[in-house]
Design a protein around this motif. Sequence first.
Motif, PDB file in Angstrom:
ATOM      1  N   UNK A 269     -25.207 -74.744 -80.919  1.00 21.46           N
ATOM      2  CA  UNK A 269     -25.784 -74.797 -82.332  1.00 21.46           C
ATOM      3  C   UNK A 269     -26.065 -73.643 -82.949  1.00 21.46           C
ATOM      4  N   UNK A 270     -25.738 -73.451 -84.206  1.00 17.43           N
ATOM      5  CA  UNK A 270     -25.618 -71.999 -84.803  1.00 17.43           C
ATOM      6  C   UNK A 270     -26.844 -72.161 -85.855  1.00 17.43           C
ATOM      7  N   UNK A 271     -27.266 -70.702 -86.205  1.00 20.94           N
ATOM      8  CA  UNK A 271     -28.008 -70.594 -87.165  1.00 20.94           C
ATOM      9  C   UNK A 271     -27.320 -70.726 -88.390  1.00 20.94           C
ATOM     10  N   UNK A 272     -27.917 -71.377 -89.458  1.00 20.56           N
ATOM     11  CA  UNK A 272     -27.169 -71.353 -90.871  1.00 20.56           C
ATOM     12  C   UNK A 272     -25.663 -71.495 -90.886  1.00 20.56           C
ATOM     13  N   UNK A 413     -24.825 -66.091 -87.759  1.00 18.40           N
ATOM     14  CA  UNK A 413     -24.961 -65.848 -89.337  1.00 18.40           C
ATOM     15  C   UNK A 413     -26.293 -66.068 -89.678  1.00 18.40           C
ATOM     16  N   UNK A 414     -27.567 -65.616 -89.075  1.00 18.75           N
ATOM     17  CA  UNK A 414     -28.729 -65.644 -89.649  1.00 18.75           C
ATOM     18  C   UNK A 414     -28.780 -64.183 -90.503  1.00 18.75           C
ATOM     19  N   UNK A 415     -29.425 -64.329 -91.642  1.00 18.16           N
ATOM     20  CA  UNK A 415     -29.327 -63.117 -92.740  1.00 18.16           C
ATOM     21  C   UNK A 415     -30.102 -62.066 -91.765  1.00 18.16           C
ATOM     22  N   UNK A 489     -29.006 -75.953 -89.868  1.00 10.88           N
ATOM     23  CA  UNK A 489     -28.998 -76.224 -91.330  1.00 10.88           C
ATOM     24  C   UNK A 489     -28.063 -75.195 -91.995  1.00 10.88           C
ATOM     25  N   UNK A 490     -27.985 -75.307 -93.622  1.00 12.36           N
ATOM     26  CA  UNK A 490     -26.864 -74.585 -94.220  1.00 12.36           C
ATOM     27  C   UNK A 490     -27.507 -73.045 -94.668  1.00 12.36           C
ATOM     28  N   UNK A 508     -25.950 -77.097-100.021  1.00  9.21           N
ATOM     29  CA  UNK A 508     -25.513 -75.772 -99.412  1.00  9.21           C
ATOM     30  C   UNK A 508     -26.755 -75.569 -98.356  1.00  9.21           C
ATOM     31  N   UNK A 509     -27.949 -75.875 -98.585  1.00  9.81           N
ATOM     32  CA  UNK A 509     -28.874 -75.412 -97.487  1.00  9.81           C
ATOM     33  C   UNK A 509     -29.081 -76.892 -96.441  1.00  9.81           C
ATOM     34  N   UNK A 510     -28.394 -77.871 -96.760  1.00 12.59           N
ATOM     35  CA  UNK A 510     -28.638 -78.870 -95.862  1.00 12.59           C
ATOM     36  C   UNK A 510     -27.441 -79.508 -95.161  1.00 12.59           C
ATOM     37  N   UNK A 511     -26.207 -79.359 -95.736  1.00 12.36           N
ATOM     38  CA  UNK A 511     -25.026 -79.780 -95.296  1.00 12.36           C
ATOM     39  C   UNK A 511     -24.308 -78.698 -94.128  1.00 12.36           C
TER      40      UNK A 511
END
Length: 639
Positions: A269-272, A413-415, A489-490, A508-511
Amino acid sequence: MSRLLTVPQLRRVLAYFFLLTYVVLLGITWDGIDFAWARSEGALTFGFAVAVWLTYGLIYLLPALLITGLVEKLVHRQREHGHKAVFYPLAVLSTGITTLFFYANAKLYTLYGMFINSFVINLVSTPGGLESLGASTASKLTFVAIAAAFLLLQALLLAATLYAYRRFGEPNWIPRRFFTGLLILFAVTTVGERLVYAYTTATGVTSISSLTLKVPYYLGLSARGVLHRLGVKVKRSQTFQLAQGNLNYPLHPLEVTTPAAPLNIVWLVSESWRADTLDAEIMPHTWAFAQNAQRFTHNYSGGNGTRVGMFTMFTGIPGSYWFPVLAERKGAPLIDVLKSQNYQMSFYTSAKFSYPEFDATIFSQVPTEQLHEIAGGAPGWEKDQQNVAHLLKFIDTRDKHRPFFTFMFFESPHARYYFPPESVIRTPYLDDINYFTLSKSELASQIHLIKNRYLNSVHHLDSQFGRVFDYLKQHDLLKNTVVLMLGDHGEEFLENGRWGHNSAFTDQQTRTPLVLWVPGMKPSVYEGMSNHMDVIPMLMPMLGVKNPQQDYTTGFNLLAGETRDHAVIAEWSSTGYIDRDAKITLPLSVVAAQHPLVTGPHDEVLSPQEQDALFARKAKNLAAMLEELGRYLKKTQAK
């Protein structure tokens, strides 16, 4: 004038000091209200916007004013002099906290489209929460400097007010009853704008209610019954409420028959990780792997944040169950099934298992020694590399006579979006992101540079996925190992006016991507709608679970030909419904209860009339969804 102020004079000084602080708040909140849009909606909406701007700053200044005033009165009852050491610092501290609070809210809304709420409080108070923000050293130092600056500003305002009053005395141009008149004007204005709110929301004027969503914690007045009795044509509204009760999950004990040849499971699982980044350019290794697997192209996370996204994929039930599961420290049934079959398990994260509280929810039944974190402040990409090495070592040194399950959460990929120099595929990119100095205009002008950082970080993520794929191929493990990859999440980059996640249910935030490798299964592309909650009903039958899937999930076994006609998403205070026609967000908090958000299925903006018609058409679907959300709650019996 005497340098020693009398009590009445001191109180006048404090009044002028709070007036200046109120002006500071007006300046902070000026950018938060879209006056240009309000003007385009007509005189009523524009007047309402001005009234709200003028009043709500004073409302939230009242606690500091009342506390300081009360202490001042108590001190003067005890002694006539020596009071300055008590309530001068109190006045500076209370107003400094207030102005900093307003600044933080304004900055949060500018960057992420949200205000300080229960999610933000949880973020600050839970171990590992602040670390998850990924703020750079420059950002942290900037925040400390800003906080100190607000306190210094208030100290200077108080000092300047005292000096001016001692030097020049009471301003002759200010009427004697100025403050009394100001309070009366404030009372009339705030009552008036709330009456306007009550009238417009009751009669279906949406511009006012839309505007209040941009005002922190706006408390509207509801007067539907009164207006109806006065002969006003009130627009009917349907209310929705989540079911209440004790957790009853799963509905029945799981009956499991151990497969003759148990499959291993590698869950990544990846962040964002947003859906549109899975392509041959940005993620060549993952794209190539996905061509031989089950690829779901229209997948929705269970929410717009890590907490709900992870929760829904591991439990198969909606995010609204997070809080009762947390209260009971109920683990994911999947883990119980794996333990009953003597799986070797090892879990890795480049973030924290304590934030969100996965060690108290989905992984609560996992022994602590199987939950692996990397201490220290290394950037996410380095932790990802180290964790992949540890995960592969676990597989390499396992007992070959027992099945294994391993999970990893990637953080690249997390800010602020982490990557090494060799992963750069998009230039130019922003070298650093200082959250506390980034203005709305700067964010808009630099968002493409920020997104380039993100795409570089996803490219690095792909390289780490590739390490896992290569190992599994080289060791001939793909013939008996399920591999699952998806995002929690996206991530949005102002496509709909927001940056990041946790603020809206936009595509963009959920797909997210969803890729599933099942040994022996023919590759396919599933173009129908899928949801994170579909993962568990696809996996459980492979593990020998015989129960009807309704016992343990609201998802669908898409591998068995089942289809879904809608998706359910959730966050702290809202539940979302998505189908081929609509996306409807039902706010569940008291403050926002009258403002359902209705758009097209992919966030298309609709007119008020289109929203009303679509909402009415979907009312039965929404009621059915809420009933579905109560499936695993057992209503308490009144005594």
